[in-house]
Design a protein around this motif. Structure first.
Motif, PDB file in Angstrom:
ATOM      1  N   UNK A  23       0.828  -1.212   0.000  1.00  0.00           N
ATOM      2  CA  UNK A  23       0.000   0.000   0.000  1.00  0.00           C
ATOM      3  C   UNK A  23       0.864   1.264   0.000  1.00  0.00           C
ATOM      4  N   UNK A  24       1.982   1.224   0.708  1.00  0.00           N
ATOM      5  CA  UNK A  24       2.903   2.368   0.722  1.00  0.00           C
ATOM      6  C   UNK A  24       3.453   2.591  -0.687  1.00  0.00           C
ATOM      7  N   UNK A  25       3.752   1.486  -1.379  1.00  0.00           N
ATOM      8  CA  UNK A  25       4.253   1.579  -2.761  1.00  0.00           C
ATOM      9  C   UNK A  25       3.177   2.164  -3.679  1.00  0.00           C
ATOM     10  N   UNK A  26       1.911   1.774  -3.477  1.00  0.00           N
ATOM     11  CA  UNK A  26       0.809   2.333  -4.276  1.00  0.00           C
ATOM     12  C   UNK A  26       0.705   3.839  -4.035  1.00  0.00           C
ATOM     13  N   UNK A  27       0.833   4.250  -2.778  1.00  0.00           N
ATOM     14  CA  UNK A  27       0.789   5.676  -2.445  1.00  0.00           C
ATOM     15  C   UNK A  27       1.931   6.423  -3.126  1.00  0.00           C
ATOM     16  N   UNK A  28       3.118   5.815  -3.122  1.00  0.00           N
ATOM     17  CA  UNK A  28       4.277   6.420  -3.787  1.00  0.00           C
ATOM     18  C   UNK A  28       3.962   6.682  -5.255  1.00  0.00           C
ATOM     19  N   UNK A  29       3.387   5.701  -5.933  1.00  0.00           N
ATOM     20  CA  UNK A  29       3.092   5.843  -7.360  1.00  0.00           C
ATOM     21  C   UNK A  29       2.047   6.928  -7.619  1.00  0.00           C
ATOM     22  N   UNK A  30       1.117   7.117  -6.700  1.00  0.00           N
ATOM     23  CA  UNK A  30       0.142   8.204  -6.837  1.00  0.00           C
ATOM     24  C   UNK A  30       0.818   9.571  -6.685  1.00  0.00           C
ATOM     25  N   UNK A  31       1.808   9.648  -5.806  1.00  0.00           N
ATOM     26  CA  UNK A  31       2.522  10.913  -5.569  1.00  0.00           C
ATOM     27  C   UNK A  31       3.517  11.223  -6.687  1.00  0.00           C
ATOM     28  N   UNK A  32       3.977  10.187  -7.377  1.00  0.00           N
ATOM     29  CA  UNK A  32       4.906  10.344  -8.500  1.00  0.00           C
ATOM     30  C   UNK A  32       4.096  10.703  -9.754  1.00  0.00           C
ATOM     31  N   UNK A  33       3.665  11.956  -9.827  1.00  0.00           N
ATOM     32  CA  UNK A  33       2.734  12.421 -10.865  1.00  0.00           C
ATOM     33  C   UNK A  33       3.228  12.194 -12.285  1.00  0.00           C
ATOM     34  N   UNK A  34       4.530  12.327 -12.524  1.00  0.00           N
ATOM     35  CA  UNK A  34       5.049  12.170 -13.890  1.00  0.00           C
ATOM     36  C   UNK A  34       5.555  10.759 -14.183  1.00  0.00           C
ATOM     37  N   UNK A  35       5.323   9.840 -13.247  1.00  0.00           N
ATOM     38  CA  UNK A  35       5.717   8.427 -13.412  1.00  0.00           C
ATOM     39  C   UNK A  35       7.198   8.240 -13.738  1.00  0.00           C
TER      40      UNK A  35
ATOM     41  N   UNK B 229       9.424   7.458 -11.495  1.00  0.00           N
ATOM     42  CA  UNK B 229      10.028   6.532 -10.535  1.00  0.00           C
ATOM     43  C   UNK B 229      10.584   7.273  -9.327  1.00  0.00           C
ATOM     44  N   UNK B 230      10.406   8.588  -9.324  1.00  0.00           N
ATOM     45  CA  UNK B 230      10.861   9.442  -8.223  1.00  0.00           C
ATOM     46  C   UNK B 230       9.824  10.517  -7.949  1.00  0.00           C
ATOM     47  N   UNK B 231       9.816  11.008  -6.702  1.00  0.00           N
ATOM     48  CA  UNK B 231       9.013  12.179  -6.363  1.00  0.00           C
ATOM     49  C   UNK B 231       9.993  13.342  -6.316  1.00  0.00           C
ATOM     50  N   UNK B 232       9.861  14.248  -7.285  1.00  0.00           N
ATOM     51  CA  UNK B 232      10.752  15.408  -7.341  1.00  0.00           C
ATOM     52  C   UNK B 232      10.169  16.560  -6.544  1.00  0.00           C
ATOM     53  N   UNK B 233      10.999  17.585  -6.334  1.00  0.00           N
ATOM     54  CA  UNK B 233      10.607  18.744  -5.524  1.00  0.00           C
ATOM     55  C   UNK B 233       9.306  19.383  -6.030  1.00  0.00           C
ATOM     56  N   UNK B 234       9.148  19.488  -7.359  1.00  0.00           N
ATOM     57  CA  UNK B 234       7.926  20.098  -7.912  1.00  0.00           C
ATOM     58  C   UNK B 234       6.692  19.286  -7.534  1.00  0.00           C
ATOM     59  N   UNK B 235       6.821  17.962  -7.509  1.00  0.00           N
ATOM     60  CA  UNK B 235       5.692  17.100  -7.144  1.00  0.00           C
ATOM     61  C   UNK B 235       5.406  17.185  -5.650  1.00  0.00           C
TER      62      UNK B 235
ATOM     63  N   UNK C 234       5.587  19.725  -3.706  1.00  0.00           N
ATOM     64  CA  UNK C 234       4.835  20.946  -3.400  1.00  0.00           C
ATOM     65  C   UNK C 234       3.325  20.678  -3.412  1.00  0.00           C
ATOM     66  N   UNK C 235       2.895  19.757  -4.281  1.00  0.00           N
ATOM     67  CA  UNK C 235       1.464  19.471  -4.452  1.00  0.00           C
ATOM     68  C   UNK C 235       1.039  18.152  -3.799  1.00  0.00           C
ATOM     69  N   UNK C 236       1.870  17.639  -2.904  1.00  0.00           N
ATOM     70  CA  UNK C 236       1.621  16.330  -2.296  1.00  0.00           C
ATOM     71  C   UNK C 236       0.256  16.242  -1.605  1.00  0.00           C
ATOM     72  N   UNK C 237      -0.176  17.296  -0.929  1.00  0.00           N
ATOM     73  CA  UNK C 237      -1.456  17.238  -0.214  1.00  0.00           C
ATOM     74  C   UNK C 237      -2.632  17.153  -1.184  1.00  0.00           C
ATOM     75  N   UNK C 238      -2.482  17.712  -2.379  1.00  0.00           N
ATOM     76  CA  UNK C 238      -3.548  17.669  -3.383  1.00  0.00           C
ATOM     77  C   UNK C 238      -3.804  16.246  -3.895  1.00  0.00           C
ATOM     78  N   UNK C 239      -2.824  15.361  -3.740  1.00  0.00           N
ATOM     79  CA  UNK C 239      -3.028  13.962  -4.123  1.00  0.00           C
ATOM     80  C   UNK C 239      -3.999  13.303  -3.135  1.00  0.00           C
ATOM     81  N   UNK C 240      -3.980  13.774  -1.912  1.00  0.00           N
ATOM     82  CA  UNK C 240      -4.882  13.244  -0.877  1.00  0.00           C
ATOM     83  C   UNK C 240      -6.282  13.845  -1.012  1.00  0.00           C
ATOM     84  N   UNK C 241      -6.374  15.114  -1.421  1.00  0.00           N
ATOM     85  CA  UNK C 241      -7.658  15.786  -1.657  1.00  0.00           C
ATOM     86  C   UNK C 241      -7.403  16.982  -2.579  1.00  0.00           C
TER      87      UNK C 241
END
Length: 109
Positions: free
Chosen positions: A43-55, A57-63, A65-72
């Motif tokens: 489930x943590x891995x699934x959450x990671x993939x949702x946060x990795x907006x550009x797919x 394989x990494x969550x970059x600084x630009x992504x 900034x908008x991390x809370x918007x993935x939750x709502x």
């Protein structure tokens, strides 16, 4: 897939409400409040993939900034200060981005 298919929507709302104020975000408390800390590695891995907006394989600084918007979608953006602190806490290898293992380690802290 949406974050509320992994986590309880009520927990997400409570956590987002707790960190509504600018510069109040604390990743440890947030991951605990939304229930991610108690979830399986899968489930943590699934959450990671949702946060990795550009797919990438990494969550970059630009992504981050908008991390809370993935939750709502109506959640606020993180401030630059919060984004940099979040990145610094997670980026153990110093490459300027968060990999899946780094994210999993951060969630479990």
């Amino acid at each position: 897939m949406a974050m509320n298919s992994i986590l309880n929507p009520d927990d997400i709302k409570k956590a987002l409400d707790a960190f509504k104020a600018a510069d109040s975000f604390d990743h440890k408390k947030f991951f605990e409040m939304v229930g991610l800390k108690a979830k399986s590695a899968d489930d943590v891995k699934k959450a990671f993939h949702l946060l990795d907006a550009d797919n990438s394989g990494f969550i970059e600084e630009e992504e981050l900034k908008f991390v809370l918007k993935v939750f709502a979608t109506d959640a606020r953006d993180l401030t630059d200060k919060e984004t940099k602190a979040f990145l610094q806490a997670a980026d153990k290898d110093g490459d300027g981005k968060i990999g899946a293992e780094e994210f999993a380690a951060l969630v479990c802290e």
